[in-house]
Design an enzyme around this catalytic site. Sequence first.
Site, mmCIF file in Angstrom:
data_model
loop_
_atom_site.group_PDB
_atom_site.id
_atom_site.type_symbol
_atom_site.label_atom_id
_atom_site.label_comp_id
_atom_site.label_asym_id
_atom_site.label_seq_id
_atom_site.Cartn_x
_atom_site.Cartn_y
_atom_site.Cartn_z
ATOM 1 C CG ASP A 1 -1.941 -1.012 1.261
ATOM 2 O OD1 ASP A 1 -1.965 -1.837 0.336
ATOM 3 O OD2 ASP A 1 -2.758 -1.000 2.199
ATOM 4 C CG ASP A 2 0.183 3.682 2.234
ATOM 5 O OD1 ASP A 2 -0.986 3.503 1.845
ATOM 6 O OD2 ASP A 2 0.536 3.622 3.417
ATOM 7 C CG HIS B 1 2.046 0.202 4.836
ATOM 8 N ND1 HIS B 1 1.650 -0.768 5.713
ATOM 9 C CD2 HIS B 1 0.989 1.010 4.627
ATOM 10 C CE1 HIS B 1 0.382 -0.540 6.041
ATOM 11 N NE2 HIS B 1 -0.039 0.526 5.394
HETATM 12 NI NI NI Z 1 -2.616 3.243 3.143
#
Ligand code: NI
Length: 272
Positions: free
Chosen positions: A96-97, A240
């Site tokens: 993610d991200d 992440h």
């Molecule tokens: Ni996120």
Amino acid sequence: PPANPTPPPRPLPLSLRRQRQMCISDTQLAQPTTTLDAGPRGAPVAETVALRDAVLAATEAVWSDRLALQLAQRRDQARATGVDCAVEQCVALTFDDGPGPDTERLLQVLAEKHVSATFFLVGSNVEKRPDVVRDTAAAGHLLANHTWDHPRLTTLDDDAVRDELARTQAAIESAAGVTPTLLRPPYGDVDDRVRSVALRSGLQVVLWNLDTLDWKTRDAAEPRRRAAVGARAGSAVPNHDSPASPVDAVPGIVDDLRAQGYRLVTVDLLAP
Ligand code: NI
């Protein structure tokens, strides 16, 4: 001589008049007997609202069917190459991200391990690193939507949610030429309204069921231990793709999951 008379106000252009007629105020909605000027006899607000809701529901159903069909086709393609999560134990590694400064290194690690993963991308980061996003898609990973700037979607109105999703779709399309069909709402913050706006934007919501809490530690051993203990068939294992998260944990997580007999797939291939 008499002064020039003030000219009469010019009529609004037709499109503007239409817009004004279509605009339903909150006060009008609160008074179900109000009649809208939408035809020779006008239409009661309640009827108009019901019609709008029916159209929205129909649109949502069409998108829902379309996305389900696309997913089924993806799974059929995978089955043809010997990957079937209905009979095998599958887990999905998700990131993610990103994209971030470490993404290229992460792509190398995944390539060395021959793993296809899923990247939930933040649109404003995509705009900063379009090349990395193109490389991610070219390496066979699945690109997905993680909003434009990572807000809590349930706190935004429909238009703002739509904007978060649409801008991100556009950024990913322009960087990599692919259109995501999956959305992971930041913080898992989602409700029926957001799900509905997402569907009408062509996106299905995907959450996760195991957290390696990788963003809490720079120690590669801890997320690895959590993934190994927590994984079960159908898990989406989130990490992440940001500097706070150790890319170094990834090879260990991959090895442990494979040692437990799991096949690593993109998240769209997990059995529904
Ligand atoms: Ni996120």
